[in-house]
Design an enzyme around this catalytic site. Structure first.
Site, PDB file in Angstrom:
ATOM      1  N   CYS A 122      -0.444  -1.349 -16.197  1.00 28.44           N
ATOM      2  CA  CYS A 122      -1.704  -0.722 -16.612  1.00 28.44           C
ATOM      3  C   CYS A 122      -1.441   0.456 -17.546  1.00 28.44           C
ATOM      4  O   CYS A 122      -0.302   0.902 -17.723  1.00 28.44           O
ATOM      5  CB  CYS A 122      -2.510  -0.277 -15.387  1.00 28.44           C
ATOM      6  SG  CYS A 122      -1.859   1.188 -14.543  1.00 28.44           S
ATOM      7  N   CYS A 165       0.515   3.221 -15.795  1.00 31.43           N
ATOM      8  CA  CYS A 165       1.887   2.906 -15.402  1.00 31.43           C
ATOM      9  C   CYS A 165       2.858   2.941 -16.579  1.00 31.43           C
ATOM     10  O   CYS A 165       4.028   3.294 -16.420  1.00 31.43           O
ATOM     11  CB  CYS A 165       1.955   1.545 -14.718  1.00 31.43           C
ATOM     12  SG  CYS A 165       1.493   1.575 -12.966  1.00 31.43           S
ATOM     13  N   HIS A 208      -0.370   5.372   6.746  1.00 29.23           N
ATOM     14  CA  HIS A 208       0.065   5.037   5.389  1.00 29.23           C
ATOM     15  C   HIS A 208       1.504   5.451   5.099  1.00 29.23           C
ATOM     16  O   HIS A 208       2.032   5.127   4.041  1.00 29.23           O
ATOM     17  CB  HIS A 208      -0.858   5.699   4.354  1.00 29.23           C
ATOM     18  CG  HIS A 208      -0.829   7.202   4.384  1.00 29.23           C
ATOM     19  ND1 HIS A 208      -1.403   7.919   5.402  1.00 29.23           N
ATOM     20  CD2 HIS A 208      -0.270   8.106   3.546  1.00 29.23           C
ATOM     21  CE1 HIS A 208      -1.215   9.211   5.184  1.00 29.23           C
ATOM     22  NE2 HIS A 208      -0.517   9.350   4.075  1.00 29.23           N
ATOM     23  N   GLU A 209       2.157   6.129   6.047  1.00 27.07           N
ATOM     24  CA  GLU A 209       3.501   6.639   5.790  1.00 27.07           C
ATOM     25  C   GLU A 209       4.513   5.747   6.512  1.00 27.07           C
ATOM     26  O   GLU A 209       5.176   6.158   7.464  1.00 27.07           O
ATOM     27  CB  GLU A 209       3.586   8.092   6.281  1.00 27.07           C
ATOM     28  CG  GLU A 209       4.677   8.904   5.628  1.00 27.07           C
ATOM     29  CD  GLU A 209       4.591  10.376   5.979  1.00 27.07           C
ATOM     30  OE1 GLU A 209       4.248  11.170   5.086  1.00 27.07           O
ATOM     31  OE2 GLU A 209       4.861  10.735   7.134  1.00 27.07           O
ATOM     32  N   ARG A 232       6.695  16.809  11.555  1.00 25.51           N
ATOM     33  CA  ARG A 232       6.214  15.436  11.473  1.00 25.51           C
ATOM     34  C   ARG A 232       6.538  14.672  12.757  1.00 25.51           C
ATOM     35  O   ARG A 232       7.670  14.684  13.239  1.00 25.51           O
ATOM     36  CB  ARG A 232       6.840  14.713  10.287  1.00 25.51           C
ATOM     37  CG  ARG A 232       6.243  13.378   9.942  1.00 25.51           C
ATOM     38  CD  ARG A 232       4.755  13.501   9.565  1.00 25.51           C
ATOM     39  NE  ARG A 232       4.491  13.325   8.156  1.00 25.51           N
ATOM     40  CZ  ARG A 232       3.772  14.175   7.431  1.00 25.51           C
ATOM     41  NH1 ARG A 232       3.274  15.262   7.993  1.00 25.51           N
ATOM     42  NH2 ARG A 232       3.535  13.954   6.161  1.00 25.51           N
ATOM     43  N   CYS A 268      -1.650   4.677 -10.903  1.00 28.27           N
ATOM     44  CA  CYS A 268      -1.857   3.272 -11.272  1.00 28.27           C
ATOM     45  C   CYS A 268      -3.324   2.891 -11.089  1.00 28.27           C
ATOM     46  O   CYS A 268      -3.958   3.237 -10.091  1.00 28.27           O
ATOM     47  CB  CYS A 268      -0.972   2.393 -10.397  1.00 28.27           C
ATOM     48  SG  CYS A 268      -1.182   0.620 -10.640  1.00 28.27           S
ATOM     49  N   CYS A 273       0.564  11.498   9.372  1.00 27.53           N
ATOM     50  CA  CYS A 273       0.313  12.433   8.278  1.00 27.53           C
ATOM     51  C   CYS A 273      -1.054  13.106   8.427  1.00 27.53           C
ATOM     52  O   CYS A 273      -1.973  12.552   9.019  1.00 27.53           O
ATOM     53  CB  CYS A 273       0.396  11.677   6.952  1.00 27.53           C
ATOM     54  SG  CYS A 273       0.049  12.665   5.486  1.00 27.53           S
ATOM     55  N   HIS A 274      -1.171  14.287   7.831  1.00 28.48           N
ATOM     56  CA  HIS A 274      -2.434  15.021   7.899  1.00 28.48           C
ATOM     57  C   HIS A 274      -3.582  14.240   7.269  1.00 28.48           C
ATOM     58  O   HIS A 274      -4.739  14.373   7.682  1.00 28.48           O
ATOM     59  CB  HIS A 274      -2.300  16.379   7.204  1.00 28.48           C
ATOM     60  CG  HIS A 274      -3.509  17.249   7.325  1.00 28.48           C
ATOM     61  ND1 HIS A 274      -4.534  17.232   6.400  1.00 28.48           N
ATOM     62  CD2 HIS A 274      -3.894  18.125   8.286  1.00 28.48           C
ATOM     63  CE1 HIS A 274      -5.483  18.079   6.774  1.00 28.48           C
ATOM     64  NE2 HIS A 274      -5.121  18.634   7.913  1.00 28.48           N
ATOM     65  N   THR A 275      -3.298  13.410   6.291  1.00 31.40           N
ATOM     66  CA  THR A 275      -4.354  12.629   5.651  1.00 31.40           C
ATOM     67  C   THR A 275      -4.996  11.659   6.642  1.00 31.40           C
ATOM     68  O   THR A 275      -6.197  11.406   6.584  1.00 31.40           O
ATOM     69  CB  THR A 275      -3.803  11.863   4.434  1.00 31.40           C
ATOM     70  OG1 THR A 275      -3.168  12.784   3.555  1.00 31.40           O
ATOM     71  CG2 THR A 275      -4.912  11.144   3.689  1.00 31.40           C
ATOM     72  N   CYS A 304       1.906  -0.910 -10.683  1.00 32.20           N
ATOM     73  CA  CYS A 304       1.894  -2.283 -11.198  1.00 32.20           C
ATOM     74  C   CYS A 304       2.842  -2.466 -12.363  1.00 32.20           C
ATOM     75  O   CYS A 304       3.218  -3.578 -12.709  1.00 32.20           O
ATOM     76  CB  CYS A 304       0.472  -2.667 -11.613  1.00 32.20           C
ATOM     77  SG  CYS A 304      -0.116  -1.867 -13.131  1.00 32.20           S
ATOM     78  N   ARG A 363      -7.040   0.175  -7.837  1.00 31.60           N
ATOM     79  CA  ARG A 363      -7.613   1.419  -7.315  1.00 31.60           C
ATOM     80  C   ARG A 363      -9.022   1.232  -6.760  1.00 31.60           C
ATOM     81  O   ARG A 363      -9.356   1.734  -5.680  1.00 31.60           O
ATOM     82  CB  ARG A 363      -7.617   2.477  -8.418  1.00 31.60           C
ATOM     83  CG  ARG A 363      -7.918   3.892  -7.933  1.00 31.60           C
ATOM     84  CD  ARG A 363      -7.786   4.893  -9.095  1.00 31.60           C
ATOM     85  NE  ARG A 363      -7.964   6.252  -8.664  1.00 31.60           N
ATOM     86  CZ  ARG A 363      -6.997   7.032  -8.191  1.00 31.60           C
ATOM     87  NH1 ARG A 363      -5.771   6.544  -8.091  1.00 31.60           N
ATOM     88  NH2 ARG A 363      -7.241   8.269  -7.828  1.00 31.60           N
ATOM     89  N   CYS A 397       4.962   9.395   1.724  1.00 26.34           N
ATOM     90  CA  CYS A 397       3.870  10.314   1.392  1.00 26.34           C
ATOM     91  C   CYS A 397       4.379  11.743   1.272  1.00 26.34           C
ATOM     92  O   CYS A 397       4.731  12.207   0.207  1.00 26.34           O
ATOM     93  CB  CYS A 397       2.756  10.218   2.430  1.00 26.34           C
ATOM     94  SG  CYS A 397       1.335  11.301   2.053  1.00 26.34           S
TER      95      CYS A 397
END
Length: 369
Positions: free
Chosen positions: A95, A98, A62-63, A363, A106, A40-42, A92, A110, A169
């Protein structure tokens, strides 16, 4: 256990493929064997050093999608053998955010997640005595990862991993921007700026919501062809006069009911605002701008009724809604295959970044074999 992972050692340098140690999951945590992971670009954004919140050393990615191999004490919603999608945006279910339908942000973990830690403030990744931090709470550029239970979505095992990882993502972000954030109404006119992963997802989301006209804007004719496959009724090459061209296409020249920005370019963000309809147009911004950049909006456009909304992960509450999106994909409502441009091995992750910078495809997906 010893695993192979792609480690960010130095910003602006290629990721290093190394053997690192991964500790057992603790209470509330889950060990996942990765099967597929999108580039991913992130990930590139952080690796480049442009991300002001970036840190190193860290295992990026993360994907991801994979299989539960082991669960820690107290884990009740997942079991060994479950197929899961990783969630950089956890849920979760308890919270203040959520339990509120207005947001998916959430708050449970964090603070520690932003520091590269798991919820108890420590890491499970290390190299000798040196801790290696977790990226976005996921670190999926690795053969295995340990993640919080609340950051994993259990999905239908019939879905192929190389497809469902995209719901971790980019695809969910675009779909959710149209479905959750903008809540596109049937019969409306939408304009999507950017035909990358997020923008194409927004096109698909607008189609699923019953939009009558979906215009996609991009600088690539190849990507615009992909947009047609996702439901775009019109495509336009971008340019300085794009707002005028969009206004000329819409009823009485008022603009589009909904616009979506999925480029991260602040100049395009302004175009998206100005292309939104006078009186009720909504511009949803999903792109991530560069460090220190600002969006310049003439107040008159807001005073005359246009609105701007931000969208993080498409407003998707991950554990509840990612499985629903995967089910819609399995039902044939979402065509995922065209998004996958290249299949790589973990050793080729830097090639994935090169392809992204060259805008070669949508991708790249890492297949763990």
């Amino acid at each position: 256990m010893q695993i192979k992972a792609a480690v960010l050692e130095e910003f602006g340098a290629p990721l290093a493929i190394q053997d690192v140690e991964l500790e057992e999951p603790r209470g509330g945590e889950v060990l996942v064997r990765l099967v597929a992971c999108g580039v991913c670009h992130t990930d590139l954004y952080t690796a480049s050093g442009a991300d002001p919140s970036g840190y190193a050393p860290a295992v990026l990615g993360h994907e991801g999608a994979g299989v539960v191999e082991k669960v820690g004490e107290g884990v009740g919603s997942l079991a060994v053998g479950d197929h899961v999608v990783t969630l950089f945006s956890p849920q979760c279910r308890e919270c203040v955010h959520c339990v509120d339908p207005r947001t998916n942000l959430c708050m449970a973990i964090r603070a520690e997640q932003n520091l590269g830690h798991l919820p108890d403030g420590s890491t499970r990744l290390r190299r000798g005595d040196e801790e290696i931090r977790h990226f976005m709470g996921c670190s999926t550029f690795a053969e295995y990862t340990v993640m919080p239970e609340i950051a994993l979505a259990k999905v239908n095992p019939e879905a192929p991993f190389e497809h469902i990882c995209l719901f971790a993502c980019g695809l969910s972000t675009g779909l959710g921007a149209a479905i959750n954030t903008a809540k596109v109404e049937p019969g409306s006119t939408c304009v999507v700026f950017g035909a990358g992963m997020v923008g194409l997802g927004a096109v698909a989301g607008a189609r699923l919501q019953g939009a009558e006209r979906i215009v996609c804007v991009d600088m690539s004719e190849e990507r615009l062809e992909l947009a047609k496959g996702q439901g775009a009724t019109d495509v336009l090459l971008g340019g300085d006069d794009i707002v005028e061209r969009i206004l000329a296409m819409t009823a009485d020249g008022f603009g589009a009911d909904y616009t979506f920005e999925a480029t991260g370019n602040v100049a395009v963000m302004r175009q998206a605002v100005e292309a939104a309809r006078m009186a009720w147009g909504l511009c949803t911004v999903a792109g991530v701008a560069g460090k220190g950049e600002t969006l310049d909006v003439v107040p008159r456009f807001l005073i005359t009724g246009r609105r701007i909304a931000g969208s993080s992960f498409g407003g998707v509450k991950g554990r509840d809604q990612v499985p629903e999106l995967v089910d819609r994909y399995l039902a044939g409502e979402i065509d995922v295959a065209p998004f996958i441009s290249h299949r790589l091995e973990l050793d080729e992750v830097n090639r994935g970044f090169e392809l992204m910078e060259a805008q070669d495809g949508i991708r790249s997906v890492i297949d763990f074999v």
